[in-house]
Design a protein around this motif. Structure first.
Motif, PDB file in Angstrom:
ATOM      1  N   GLN A 181       0.834  -1.206   0.000  1.00  0.00           N
ATOM      2  CA  GLN A 181       0.000   0.000   0.000  1.00  0.00           C
ATOM      3  C   GLN A 181       0.863   1.248   0.000  1.00  0.00           C
ATOM      4  N   PHE A 182       1.946   1.230   0.787  1.00  0.00           N
ATOM      5  CA  PHE A 182       2.858   2.372   0.816  1.00  0.00           C
ATOM      6  C   PHE A 182       3.482   2.603  -0.551  1.00  0.00           C
ATOM      7  N   LEU A 183       3.917   1.527  -1.206  1.00  0.00           N
ATOM      8  CA  LEU A 183       4.518   1.673  -2.530  1.00  0.00           C
ATOM      9  C   LEU A 183       3.510   2.209  -3.545  1.00  0.00           C
ATOM     10  N   LEU A 184       2.284   1.734  -3.485  1.00  0.00           N
ATOM     11  CA  LEU A 184       1.241   2.209  -4.383  1.00  0.00           C
ATOM     12  C   LEU A 184       0.948   3.693  -4.125  1.00  0.00           C
ATOM     13  N   ASP A 185       0.836   4.078  -2.859  1.00  0.00           N
ATOM     14  CA  ASP A 185       0.587   5.480  -2.525  1.00  0.00           C
ATOM     15  C   ASP A 185       1.748   6.374  -2.948  1.00  0.00           C
ATOM     16  N   SER A 186       2.977   5.864  -2.807  1.00  0.00           N
ATOM     17  CA  SER A 186       4.156   6.624  -3.227  1.00  0.00           C
ATOM     18  C   SER A 186       4.158   6.822  -4.741  1.00  0.00           C
ATOM     19  N   TYR A 187       3.812   5.794  -5.467  1.00  0.00           N
ATOM     20  CA  TYR A 187       3.737   5.884  -6.935  1.00  0.00           C
ATOM     21  C   TYR A 187       2.682   6.915  -7.346  1.00  0.00           C
ATOM     22  N   ARG A 188       1.502   6.837  -6.714  1.00  0.00           N
ATOM     23  CA  ARG A 188       0.436   7.793  -7.048  1.00  0.00           C
ATOM     24  C   ARG A 188       0.850   9.224  -6.708  1.00  0.00           C
ATOM     25  N   ALA A 189       1.527   9.407  -5.588  1.00  0.00           N
ATOM     26  CA  ALA A 189       1.977  10.747  -5.204  1.00  0.00           C
ATOM     27  C   ALA A 189       2.978  11.284  -6.217  1.00  0.00           C
ATOM     28  N   ALA A 190       3.873  10.430  -6.694  1.00  0.00           N
ATOM     29  CA  ALA A 190       4.847  10.858  -7.691  1.00  0.00           C
ATOM     30  C   ALA A 190       4.158  11.224  -9.006  1.00  0.00           C
ATOM     31  N   GLN A 191       3.135  10.492  -9.392  1.00  0.00           N
ATOM     32  CA  GLN A 191       2.403  10.767 -10.627  1.00  0.00           C
ATOM     33  C   GLN A 191       1.635  12.085 -10.557  1.00  0.00           C
ATOM     34  N   HIS A 192       1.110  12.413  -9.381  1.00  0.00           N
ATOM     35  CA  HIS A 192       0.302  13.618  -9.225  1.00  0.00           C
ATOM     36  C   HIS A 192       1.088  14.818  -8.704  1.00  0.00           C
ATOM     37  N   GLY A 193       2.357  14.604  -8.372  1.00  0.00           N
ATOM     38  CA  GLY A 193       3.187  15.693  -7.884  1.00  0.00           C
ATOM     39  C   GLY A 193       2.854  16.135  -6.468  1.00  0.00           C
ATOM     40  N   THR A 194       2.285  15.238  -5.681  1.00  0.00           N
ATOM     41  CA  THR A 194       1.957  15.548  -4.291  1.00  0.00           C
ATOM     42  C   THR A 194       3.044  14.979  -3.373  1.00  0.00           C
TER      43      THR A 194
END
Length: 70
Positions: free
Chosen positions: A6-19
């Motif tokens: 879950q952490f890796l998925l959230d990190s990937y999404r944050a990188a994609q959205h610039g958050t």
């Protein structure tokens, strides 16, 4: 899904959205435990109970009764 996945998925999404990246699992555990301890002490004072030594007192009572039983 594990917490690491879950952490890796959230990190990937944050990188994609610039958050900002989410905190790593376990990173804030010590701070959370300290805040909980402080809150419980505060509640004890507000309720006019002793704020410190409650655990020590309970453990000493438990061991005292065990020694007396043997």
């Amino acid at each position: 899904m594990s917490i690491t996945q879950q952490f890796l998925l959230d990190s990937y999404r944050a990188a994609q959205h610039g958050t900002p990246q989410p905190p790593a699992p376990g990173e804030r555990d010590v701070r959370t435990v300290r805040e909980l301890r402080d809150y419980r002490r505060f509640r004890a004072v507000v309720q006019e109970r002793p704020a410190r030594g409650r655990v020590h007192l309970a453990l000493s009572r438990a061991f005292r009764t065990r020694r007396a039983a043997h």
